[in-house]
Design an enzyme around this catalytic site. Structure first.
Site, short mmCIF file in Angstrom:
data_model
loop_
_atom_site.label_atom_id
_atom_site.label_comp_id
_atom_site.label_asym_id
_atom_site.label_seq_id
_atom_site.Cartn_x
_atom_site.Cartn_y
_atom_site.Cartn_z
N ASP A 103 3.91 -10.62 -7.68
CA ASP A 103 2.56 -9.00 -7.32
C ASP A 103 3.17 -8.29 -8.29
OD1 ASP A 103 0.35 -7.07 -5.29
OD2 ASP A 103 1.51 -6.15 -6.10
N ASN A 118 -6.06 -7.57 3.67
CA ASN A 118 -6.16 -6.63 3.58
C ASN A 118 -8.04 -6.52 3.77
OD1 ASN A 118 -3.77 -4.58 3.62
ND2 ASN A 118 -3.87 -4.28 1.76
N GLN A 136 -8.00 -2.85 0.97
CA GLN A 136 -8.46 -3.80 -0.26
C GLN A 136 -8.74 -4.00 -1.81
OE1 GLN A 136 -10.83 -7.00 1.38
NE2 GLN A 136 -10.21 -8.55 -0.27
N HIS A 172 -6.61 -12.73 -0.48
CA HIS A 172 -5.78 -13.64 -0.54
C HIS A 172 -4.31 -12.29 1.25
CE1 HIS A 172 -5.86 -9.13 -2.12
NE2 HIS A 172 -5.53 -8.75 -2.26
N HIS A 184 -0.89 -11.31 1.80
CA HIS A 184 0.87 -10.62 1.18
C HIS A 184 1.64 -11.60 1.95
CE1 HIS A 184 -1.80 -7.11 -1.18
NE2 HIS A 184 -1.98 -7.30 -0.07
P1 5GP Z 1 -5.37 -5.32 -2.03
O1 5GP Z 1 -4.87 -4.16 -2.67
O2 5GP Z 1 -5.84 -5.89 -2.40
O3 5GP Z 1 -4.64 -5.69 -0.59
O4 5GP Z 1 -3.57 -6.48 -2.96
C1 5GP Z 1 -3.73 -6.49 -4.47
C2 5GP Z 1 -2.90 -6.77 -4.76
O5 5GP Z 1 -2.58 -7.01 -6.56
C3 5GP Z 1 -1.67 -5.15 -4.74
O6 5GP Z 1 -0.37 -5.71 -3.75
C4 5GP Z 1 -1.49 -5.39 -6.63
O7 5GP Z 1 -0.36 -4.17 -6.83
C5 5GP Z 1 -1.88 -6.66 -7.58
N1 5GP Z 1 -2.54 -6.73 -8.30
C6 5GP Z 1 -3.77 -6.08 -9.27
N2 5GP Z 1 -3.62 -6.73 -10.17
C7 5GP Z 1 -2.78 -7.24 -10.39
C8 5GP Z 1 -2.31 -8.19 -11.43
O8 5GP Z 1 -2.88 -8.52 -12.88
N3 5GP Z 1 -1.36 -9.38 -11.50
C9 5GP Z 1 -0.53 -9.39 -9.97
N4 5GP Z 1 0.42 -9.77 -10.01
N5 5GP Z 1 -1.07 -8.24 -9.26
C10 5GP Z 1 -1.71 -7.57 -9.68
#
Ligand code: 5GP
Length: 111
Positions: A29, A85, A92, A98, A100
């Site tokens: 991440d 999420n 999310q 995805h 975590h």
């Molecule tokens: P969500 O909030 O949708 O559950 O998780 C999305 C995750 O993607 C977040 O923890 C965020 O830090 C990560 N993320 C967002 N953009 C990028 C990216 O460009 N590269 C990587 N490796 N992670 C990302």
């Protein structure tokens, strides 16, 4: 729908891969919320867990397999958390399913 994960999967956007097979990619991440914070992503673009169809349930097994491999790789078999999420209200931000994978010293403090 195209998301940043589609571009990461295609290699258009660079990422730090820790696991990959035909169905799954796992990357570090970019804003880690734990000492080890890895995103396990099915390559097939699925909006979220709630919209996952029965025909794709096998991907959950693939995700668990990836998590087990990652746990071994990082020597955290005895302590990790695997969460998704689902939806805006759960936090999310990227609408491509995805999970975590979170591990490290401060597990009790993790969300
Ligand atoms: P969500 O909030 O949708 O559950 O998780 C999305 C995750 O993607 C977040 O923890 C965020 O830090 C990560 N993320 C967002 N953009 C990028 C990216 O460009 N590269 C990587 N490796 N992670 C990302």
């Amino acid at each position: 729908m195209t998301t940043i994960f589609t571009k990461i999967i295609s290699g258009e956007i660079p990422s730090e891969k820790v696991f990959e097979n035909e169905k799954i990619i796992a990357i570090k991440d970019i804003h880690p919320k734990a000492p080890i914070h890895i995103l396990i992503i099915p390559k097939k673009p699925i909006h979220d867990l709630q919209s996952l169809q029965k025909e794709d349930f096998h991907l959950l097994g693939e995700i668990v397999t990836a998590a087990q491999e990652i746990a071994k790789k990082f020597h955290v078999e005895n302590g990790y958390r695997l969460v998704t999420n689902n939806g805006l209200k759960a936090g999310q931000t990227i609408f491509h399913l995805h999970f975590h994978f979170l591990a490290g010293d401060k597990m009790r403090d993790l969300p």
